[in-house]
Design an enzyme around this catalytic site. Structure first.
Site, PDB file in Angstrom:
ATOM      1  N   GLU A 294       7.432 -16.934  -1.681  1.00 58.72           N
ATOM      2  CA  GLU A 294       7.094 -16.072  -0.539  1.00 58.72           C
ATOM      3  C   GLU A 294       6.908 -16.880   0.748  1.00 58.72           C
ATOM      4  OE1 GLU A 294       3.710 -13.863  -2.096  1.00 58.72           O
ATOM      5  OE2 GLU A 294       5.062 -12.388  -2.965  1.00 58.72           O
TER       6      GLU A 294
ATOM      7  N   ASP B 211       4.299  -8.704 -10.732  1.00 60.06           N
ATOM      8  CA  ASP B 211       3.240  -9.025  -9.782  1.00 60.06           C
ATOM      9  C   ASP B 211       2.040  -8.084  -9.915  1.00 60.06           C
ATOM     10  OD1 ASP B 211       1.740  -9.907  -7.713  1.00 60.06           O
ATOM     11  OD2 ASP B 211       3.086  -9.275  -6.123  1.00 60.06           O
TER      12      ASP B 211
ATOM     13  N   GLU C 251      -5.393  -5.061  -5.602  1.00 65.92           N
ATOM     14  CA  GLU C 251      -4.272  -4.958  -4.671  1.00 65.92           C
ATOM     15  C   GLU C 251      -3.389  -3.749  -4.970  1.00 65.92           C
ATOM     16  OE1 GLU C 251      -1.815  -8.454  -4.610  1.00 65.92           O
ATOM     17  OE2 GLU C 251      -0.372  -7.571  -3.212  1.00 65.92           O
TER      18      GLU C 251
HETATM   19  O1  GCW Z   1       0.883  -9.995  -5.077  1.00 62.28           O
HETATM   20  C1  GCW Z   1       1.358 -10.888  -4.118  1.00 62.28           C
HETATM   21  C2  GCW Z   1       0.540 -10.590  -2.926  1.00 62.28           C
HETATM   22  C3  GCW Z   1       0.432 -11.747  -1.965  1.00 62.28           C
HETATM   23  C4  GCW Z   1      -0.028 -12.966  -2.746  1.00 62.28           C
HETATM   24  C5  GCW Z   1       0.998 -13.250  -3.828  1.00 62.28           C
HETATM   25  C6  GCW Z   1       0.638 -14.447  -4.693  1.00 62.28           C
HETATM   26  C7  GCW Z   1      -1.388 -14.813  -2.083  1.00 62.28           C
HETATM   27  O2  GCW Z   1       1.050  -9.456  -2.292  1.00 62.28           O
HETATM   28  O3  GCW Z   1      -0.476 -11.378  -0.968  1.00 62.28           O
HETATM   29  O4  GCW Z   1      -0.227 -14.067  -1.894  1.00 62.28           O
HETATM   30  O5  GCW Z   1       1.114 -12.151  -4.671  1.00 62.28           O
HETATM   31  O6  GCW Z   1       0.095 -14.223  -5.767  1.00 62.28           O
HETATM   32  O7  GCW Z   1       0.890 -15.563  -4.317  1.00 62.28           O
END
Ligand code: GCW
Length: 696
Positions: free
Chosen positions: A288, A362, A390
């Protein structure tokens, strides 16, 4: 004056002292059952302690807090062990685990003994828990040892006070006051963690600012490490892989560059000079947009090994995250982490752990396990759960995550035959891992009650308890937490526990039934947005995952599709590969199921999906009704807080239901089955709601 006295008297008799939730599960209000209280009071009348380090001080102070609160007594401190009713002792015990403890009790004496003072502290919390949950202290013969070595929280806290995906206020760490001022909240944080066996904390976000390892910040980190040490908690930091460039002014951060290696070695020396028991570094690399070794044509292995070498002389650890997924137009994000890491199994240095999220995508509402569990035979993998909600409705939806942790931990990888559960993989039993770890992405913040939703405290509690023993059931943990947190009558405890245990499935039903996934709002991850068809990356859309079309819905991951199922052991694969026998909860994770496909209960996929959306909403109404019976049974502040949040939850459950059903109906073209009624709102109206929530 008279009025105040009357008010106080009425508060005492109705037990309605407002409880702001700050005390968590360490509430320590007076035990109402007199017989029990007197019995406990006898057992804790006097204490002798044979060790005198910093941990001894906090252990004794915890006993003082618990006895004065729960029992209304002050235990005498005795130097004569023979006369003390409670003996706390560091001494050799049979179990060699340094954190293990024994509790033995005879008629006149209870002895808590461990190889270390930290183990004694854990034993004391166990004794207190027994009192808080009304258990007998007679004839105890307990040996308890954590099955997992590193039991940690990962804070996604930034140095500017914000928290990535934090829904309980701002960060607890007041960097601007550190190192001079130690907020009392830090101490209560450490106590709470120690009470559930958590022994490590990563202070900052994995999307890491390089600032955390500057001399200025390291001084602040040291102050926190000093504050936490008596409670047995080690501090870790997330690092930015490009730090040699950002802080060191080097031209590169290439892990094979000698100057870069040297830079990290001296950084590690600097950290350990200040904090000799520093835990190690956590790294999110090439994920990311975060920097990593691949920016220089190197691999995850090169990056991790270089850092591991730098930190090894100090016995430090590198916790390297497996959450990586480059967009591949022909690929399936599900398969990315396995493809990246499996090939390096056995090539990582021994002080490296690969930290794996519970599922392959995720932290979705329900995910099958990551195929890396059971696949890495020679490299320790650890579990990363997400406590902060989240994708689970932030702080307005009541979701007890215990059942989700349990479902994951009990899943059989079959790696070494039947019974090779995820729990046994991560506790090291299956592959004999030398290092073991379980972490939770923290849900704490500066809110007075720590977690925003009062019930979300249970998720923090559950993480600690399951990391100590990954085979504990979510039911047992809920039982403990409710008793300790509410100290209410048994009928009320049962009601709260029941809601907790059902809450995750209810949330799943009105948001992600039958294994549909990644259909939440883009970016903020709140509310429904199954209609997201365009995003900066295709694998950030909803369409990429649900693939709804005129024929059906779901991602085909069988041999006919992406074949990601092939990453599992054949015995686990076979649980999911047949559309006719797969458990419906996972159906759309692995199959593109025709809308008219009949499930084992005889209903079509469409009808079952709609049923779950509608029944999910109805269950929230039921939660509200059940919660209403708690009025007057628990303190009014918590009662009203949860009552209000349930109203929001209901409103948002309806939003999820209507938006999802109307959107998918565009493809299924099938009617909403009776007895359910089609929403009177239009899809356009519901899409419009998103903007309202964007600004939250
Ligand atoms: O779930 C995603 C999140 C990001 C997060 C990433 C991760 C810290 O949307 O905000 O960043 O995972 O776990 O690295």
């Amino acid at each position: 004056m008279r009025f105040i006295i009357l008010l106080l008297l009425s508060m005492i008799s109705y037990g309605s002292f407002a409880d702001d939730g700050y005390r968590l599960w360490l509430k320590y209000d007076r035990i109402q059952n007199e017989t029990l209280r007197k019995n406990y009071a006898q057992k804790l009348a006097s204490v002798s302690v044979n060790f005198s380090d910093e941990t001894a001080k906090v252990t004794v102070s915890e006993i003082e807090k618990a006895t004065s609160g729960l029992l209304g007594i002050k235990s005498k401190t005795l130097s004569n062990t023979a006369q003390a009713t409670l003996v706390l002792k560091v001494g050799k015990i049979e179990n060699e685990n340094p954190e293990a403890f024994e509790i033995k009790s005879s008629k006149n004496q209870t002895v808590i003994i461990s190889n270390t003072s930290k183990g004694v502290l854990y034993g004391v919390f166990e004794l207190i828990r027994r009192m808080q949950t009304s258990e007998s202290l007679e004839n105890l013969k307990i040996t308890s040892a954590p099955k997992i070595q590193l039991r940690m929280l990962n804070h996604w806290d930034n140095n500017n006070g914000t928290i990535e995906r934090g829904y309980a206020g701002m960060s607890m760490w007041k960097w601007y006051e550190l190192p001079e001022r130690i907020d009392s909240r830090y101490i209560d944080y450490a106590r709470a963690n120690a009470s559930i066996g958590i022994n490590g904390t990563v202070l900052n976000n994995v999307n890491a600012s390089a600032r955390f390892i500057t001399p200025e910040y390291l001084g602040k980190v040291k102050a926190l490490a000093d504050a936490f040490r008596p409670y047995g908690i080690k501090v870790f930091l997330s690092i930015n892989f490009a730090s040699p460039k950002i802080l060191g002014g080097l031209k590169t951060a290439d892990p094979l560059d000698p100057e870069v290696k040297h830079w990290w070695k001296s950084k590690a020396d600097e950290v350990y000079k200040l904090i000799p028991d520093f835990g190690g570094f956590v790294v999110k690399a090439n994920s990311e947009g975060e920097p990593g070794p691949m920016d220089f044509g190197r691999t995850h292995k090169d990056g991790a090994n270089m850092l591991a070498e730098a930190i090894a002389p100090h016995n430090g650890l590198i916790i390297w995250r497996a959450f990586v997924y480059n967009f591949d137009p022909k690929g399936d994000r599900f398969a990315a982490a396995y493809n990246e890491f499996k090939r390096f199994d056995g090539e990582f240095l021994p002080n490296i752990i690969i930290q794996v999220k519970n599922g392959p995508i995720d932290f979705q509402v329900r995910e099958p396990i990551s195929p890396l569990f059971g696949a890495m035979e020679k490299t320790p993998v650890s579990m990363e759960f997400q406590l902060t909600q989240e994708y689970l409705g932030w702080a307005t939806h009541w979701v007890y995550e215990g059942p989700m942790f349990e479902e994951v931990l009990k899943t059989d990888t079959h790696a070494k035959g039947k019974g090779s559960t995820v729990a046994k993989v991560i506790d090291g039993e299956v592959f004999k891992y030398p290092i073991t770890s379980m972490i939770g992405v923290a849900n704490t913040g500066s809110d007075r009650n720590w977690t925003g939703h009062p019930m979300a405290q249970a998720n923090w509690y559950a993480l600690g308890r399951m990391a100590w023993n990954p085979e504990l059931t979510s039911e047992k943990i809920a039982d403990e937490w409710v008793k300790m947190t509410f100290q209410s009558d048994s009928k009320s405890s049962e009601t709260i526990k029941k809601i907790m245990l059902e809450s995750r499935e209810i949330y799943t039903n009105y948001t992600n039934p039958l294994g549909v996934h990644h259909v939440m709002g883009e970016g903020h991850h709140f509310g429904p947005e199954p209609w997201v068809e365009k995003a900066p990356r295709p694998d950030w859309t909803a369409l990429y995952y649900h693939r709804a079309d005129s024929i059906g819905i779901g991602f085909d991951r069988t041999e006919k599709g992406s074949n990601s199922l092939g990453q599992y052991h054949p015995d686990l694969r076979s649980k999911y590969s047949d559309i006719n026998t797969i458990q419906p909860e996972f159906l759309l994770w692995f199959h593109h199921a025709p809308w008219t496909h009949k499930l084992q209960n005889g209903k079509t996929v469409w009808d079952e999906m709609v049923t779950r959306y509608y029944e999910g909403v109805k269950s929230v109404e039921k939660m509200q009704k059940e919660w209403a019976t708690m009025e007057g049974k628990i303190d009014s502040e918590t009662f009203e807080n949860v009552e209000a949040r349930l109203k929001t939850q209901y409103k948002e459950a309806l939003w999820w239901r209507d938006a999802s059903v109307l959107y998918f109906q565009k493809y299924s073209k099938m009617p909403v089955p009776s007895p359910y009624q089609k929403s009177t709102r239009t899809l356009e109206e519901l899409k419009g709601l998103v903007d309202v929530y964007h600004v939250r």
